[in-house]
Design an enzyme around this catalytic site. Structure first.
Site, PDB file in Angstrom:
ATOM      1  N   MET A   9      -8.084 166.439  10.917  1.00 47.97           N
ATOM      2  CA  MET A   9      -8.290 167.733  10.252  1.00 47.97           C
ATOM      3  C   MET A   9      -8.437 167.537   8.754  1.00 47.97           C
ATOM      4  O   MET A   9      -7.758 166.700   8.146  1.00 47.97           O
ATOM      5  CB  MET A   9      -7.122 168.680  10.533  1.00 47.97           C
ATOM      6  CG  MET A   9      -7.055 169.207  11.949  1.00 47.97           C
ATOM      7  SD  MET A   9      -5.829 170.524  12.164  1.00 47.97           S
ATOM      8  CE  MET A   9      -4.292 169.619  12.001  1.00 47.97           C
ATOM      9  N   CYS A  11      -9.029 170.593   6.665  1.00 52.65           N
ATOM     10  CA  CYS A  11      -8.797 171.876   5.983  1.00 52.65           C
ATOM     11  C   CYS A  11      -8.162 172.864   6.963  1.00 52.65           C
ATOM     12  O   CYS A  11      -8.052 172.598   8.160  1.00 52.65           O
ATOM     13  CB  CYS A  11     -10.102 172.459   5.428  1.00 52.65           C
ATOM     14  SG  CYS A  11     -11.302 172.845   6.712  1.00 52.65           S
ATOM     15  N   CYS A  14     -10.277 173.833  10.011  1.00 50.97           N
ATOM     16  CA  CYS A  14     -10.156 172.959  11.182  1.00 50.97           C
ATOM     17  C   CYS A  14      -9.021 173.449  12.080  1.00 50.97           C
ATOM     18  O   CYS A  14      -9.147 173.491  13.314  1.00 50.97           O
ATOM     19  CB  CYS A  14      -9.866 171.519  10.741  1.00 50.97           C
ATOM     20  SG  CYS A  14     -11.124 170.772   9.684  1.00 50.97           S
ATOM     21  N   TYR A  62     -11.601 165.786  17.055  1.00 49.47           N
ATOM     22  CA  TYR A  62     -10.339 165.330  16.502  1.00 49.47           C
ATOM     23  C   TYR A  62      -9.594 164.515  17.559  1.00 49.47           C
ATOM     24  O   TYR A  62     -10.029 164.412  18.708  1.00 49.47           O
ATOM     25  CB  TYR A  62      -9.478 166.518  16.058  1.00 49.47           C
ATOM     26  CG  TYR A  62     -10.205 167.496  15.163  1.00 49.47           C
ATOM     27  CD1 TYR A  62     -10.469 167.174  13.838  1.00 49.47           C
ATOM     28  CD2 TYR A  62     -10.648 168.723  15.656  1.00 49.47           C
ATOM     29  CE1 TYR A  62     -11.153 168.070  13.019  1.00 49.47           C
ATOM     30  CE2 TYR A  62     -11.334 169.613  14.853  1.00 49.47           C
ATOM     31  CZ  TYR A  62     -11.592 169.277  13.533  1.00 49.47           C
ATOM     32  OH  TYR A  62     -12.270 170.146  12.729  1.00 49.47           O
ATOM     33  N   CYS A 136      15.067 206.433  11.803  1.00 54.77           N
ATOM     34  CA  CYS A 136      14.950 207.541  10.853  1.00 54.77           C
ATOM     35  C   CYS A 136      14.156 208.711  11.408  1.00 54.77           C
ATOM     36  O   CYS A 136      14.630 209.837  11.454  1.00 54.77           O
ATOM     37  CB  CYS A 136      14.335 207.049   9.547  1.00 54.77           C
ATOM     38  SG  CYS A 136      14.224 208.342   8.299  1.00 54.77           S
ATOM     39  N   CYS A 141      17.348 210.427  10.192  1.00 53.80           N
ATOM     40  CA  CYS A 141      17.112 211.267   9.017  1.00 53.80           C
ATOM     41  C   CYS A 141      16.376 212.556   9.342  1.00 53.80           C
ATOM     42  O   CYS A 141      16.815 213.649   8.959  1.00 53.80           O
ATOM     43  CB  CYS A 141      16.293 210.495   7.972  1.00 53.80           C
ATOM     44  SG  CYS A 141      16.744 208.775   7.751  1.00 53.80           S
ATOM     45  N   CYS A 558      24.114 229.477 -24.500  1.00 52.55           N
ATOM     46  CA  CYS A 558      23.864 229.102 -23.104  1.00 52.55           C
ATOM     47  C   CYS A 558      22.772 228.053 -22.958  1.00 52.55           C
ATOM     48  O   CYS A 558      22.768 227.301 -21.986  1.00 52.55           O
ATOM     49  CB  CYS A 558      23.509 230.346 -22.285  1.00 52.55           C
ATOM     50  SG  CYS A 558      21.983 231.157 -22.800  1.00 52.55           S
ATOM     51  N   CYS A 559      21.809 227.985 -23.871  1.00 55.26           N
ATOM     52  CA  CYS A 559      20.741 226.991 -23.744  1.00 55.26           C
ATOM     53  C   CYS A 559      20.605 226.186 -25.028  1.00 55.26           C
ATOM     54  O   CYS A 559      19.508 225.819 -25.442  1.00 55.26           O
ATOM     55  CB  CYS A 559      19.418 227.651 -23.371  1.00 55.26           C
ATOM     56  SG  CYS A 559      18.976 229.055 -24.416  1.00 55.26           S
TER      57      CYS A 559
END
Length: 561
Positions: A9, A11, A14, A62, A136, A141, A558-559
């Protein structure tokens, strides 16, 4: 398992050709061919001809020998034998063999990993022994939050702070219709987010069966329809989730107790429900059943939410008792009996009788049937797979994510872990940072936390400065006529850097992500106090709590900014 030594082989292409040729040999179930190692690992049926294997290799030019045999040149005498099944060897994808990834499970971690691995160019074999979608969407969930929401609506019709001007009414609960609505939405989401996606992705092969490791590069799958198949892999992700843990209480095993799985699909609301447990599932379902009409008694071995800041347990216990839920702290059942359709629990405070018994004492990892030892994968004393921040197990080719590991048991953690595992399995380097992990318990008021509690910070060596703001100081809570709960900020004493937030408040789950982002960004409480928050929102409570580090809120408008 048959192993061949292969020479010639040059690569990965192959190796891909050889894989195709070998898998056409009668008796070969799957093949894993490695160009760098010069080997082929084969899952074969008994009686598979070794001559046929070497002939298939020789037919491509091979040379192959059995791993435990001396090398010989078989090509000349075997070429004729291979001609009958050589054709498929010429059919290959691209110039390189695709990375083969096996994923065990189909829940949040498994799906995230499978999709990311395909995106990275791998082929995935996903194996699921039960219903596609995992815990889930099917039994966790999604159905629980539907039930909790229905119970919340029932509660508001029965009782609210505005009953003086909006007449309250006793709701008629039709559990069978609620259950049908719940299951329809579960089925819809499972198909849209799991089954449909898998069906439409040609790079993912789904096997329905139970997997176990044969060795560190192959799985044996006992197929639900019968028979077995061997799956070879380059990388494997274990994402098998968890199951309800059942304590060893005498008599419990022989009784028809519920876990969350049975409770969520019950078509009736019991008149009396006993709940053993003190954390997420126990709290959520205890309150839901109470609001739908059950007389609920909760047994806590310690206190409710005993692993969290003590103020959390105190606030939730007060809220439960105000709704008529009996909370028995420091109470354990020493014996369970089921007689004439009734549960009888023996405790240190006397007998407790109920029509149904819900066991919600945590979840245990689904790892026992995997034969992890065959692959050299280490688990802890609880059976959870031990992983690092990259989701790697003790075997470099095997990863794990989700509730079967030692990670926190949240589906969004599982999904994030699955994605990162896939990146790492395909050559990347990704880690999961849980330092700013938000968590929510969907009681009413909700419990939400992120980062350090004060106790955990002290344990890890941090000096802290903290402030607790009760909700009667938050305008949204005031105008809602519902000031149950608090927001607590934990900061480093020297720098003021925010390192933790705990909240018990209506919609606390909606404010906690802002706290998580602030912690992730390294903000100080002074930075947080200086931010713009929309007025009359619960999340504004974070700003107000931060202001208490330097100001007296009673002396502000308050803000005030």
């Amino acid at each position: 398992m048959t192993q061949l030594k292969i020479t010639g082989m040059t690569c990965d292409s192959c190796a891909a050709h050889l894989k195709g040729a070998l898998e056409k040999v009668p008796g070969v179930q799957s093949a894993l061919v490695s160009y760098p190692k010069g080997t082929a690992k084969l899952a074969t049926l008994p009686g598979t001809s070794s001559d046929a294997l070497t002939a298939a290799v020789a037919g491509l030019g091979y040379q192959a020998t059995l791993a435990d045999a001396p090398p010989t040149d078989n090509r000349a005498g075997l070429l004729d034998k291979v001609r009958g099944w050589k054709g498929a060897a010429d059919k290959h994808i691209g110039n390189e063999r695709l990375l083969q990834v096996a994923v065990i499970g189909s829940g949040g971690a498994a799906m995230a990993a499978a999709l990311k691995a395909v995106e990275q160019g791998a082929h995935v074999t996903l194996i699921e022994r039960g219903t596609i979608g995992g815990t889930c969407v099917n039994i966790g969930c999604v159905p629980s939050k539907i039930m909790i929401r229905a119970a919340h609506i029932a509660h508001l019709r029965r009782e609210s702070p505005f009953d003086g001007g909006v007449e309250a009414t006793v709701p008629a609960i039709d559990r069978s219709k609620l259950l049908a609505q719940q299951q329809a939405r579960v089925d819809e989401l499972r198909h849209a987010k799991y089954e449909g996606i898998l069906d439409g992705n040609s790079a993912i092969t789904v096997l329905h069966g139970e997997a176990r490791f044969k060795d560190d590069q192959s799985l044996v799958v006992r197929l639900n329809e019968g028979g077995e198949r061997v799956v070879m892999f380059d990388r494997c992700l274990v994402a098998t989730g968890g199951s309800p843990a059942v304590p060893p209480i005498p008599g419990l095993k022989d009784s028809p107790y519920w876990t969350s799985t049975e409770a969520l699909v019950s078509d009736a609301i019991p008149e009396r429900l006993a709940v053993i447990g003190s954390s997420v599932v126990a709290l959520e379902l205890a309150q839901a059943f109470a609001r739908l009409g059950s007389k609920v008694t909760a047994l806590a071995r310690n206190t409710l939410c005993f692993r969290e800041d003590p103020a959390i347990g105190e606030a939730v216990t007060a809220a439960f008792r105000a709704e008529g839920i009996e909370v028995l702290e420091n109470t354990q059942a020493s014996q369970v009996a089921h007689v004439d359709g009734e549960f009888v629990l023996t405790t240190g405070h006397g007998e407790l009788r109920a029509d149904k018994l819900l066991i919600a004492t945590g979840r245990a990892p689904n790892t026992r049937s995997l034969a992890l030892e065959a692959a050299g994968v280490v688990v802890n004393a609880q059976g959870a797979i031990v992983i690092d921040k990259g989701m790697r197990t003790s075997n470099p080719n095997i990863y794990a994510a989700g509730d079967c590991t030692d990670q926190p048991q949240f589906v969004y953690v599982a999904a994030a872990a699955g994605t990162r595992a896939a990146i790492n399995m395909t050559g990347g380097d990704a880690a999961l940072d849980l330092t700013a992990m938000p968590a929510v318990v969907f009681t009413d008021p909700q419990i939400a936390t992120v980062g350090y509690s004060e106790a955990k910070a002290h344990h890890d060596g941090f000096e802290t400065d903290s402030r607790t703001l009760t909700l009667d100081n938050v305008p949204r809570a005031v105008v809602n006529f519902d000031a149950r709960g608090f927001i607590k900020l934990v900061a480093q004493a020297r720098t003021g850097r925010l390192i933790g937030v705990q909240a018990v408040a209506p919609d606390a789950g909606e404010l906690i992500q802002s706290a998580a982002l602030a912690i992730r960004a390294g903000m100080t409480v002074h930075d947080l106090a200086d931010q713009l928050f929309p007025y009359l929102t619960m999340v504004e409570g974070l700003k107000l709590a931060a202001q208490t580090f330097t100001k007296d809120l009673s002396q502000l408008s308050c803000c005030a900014g």
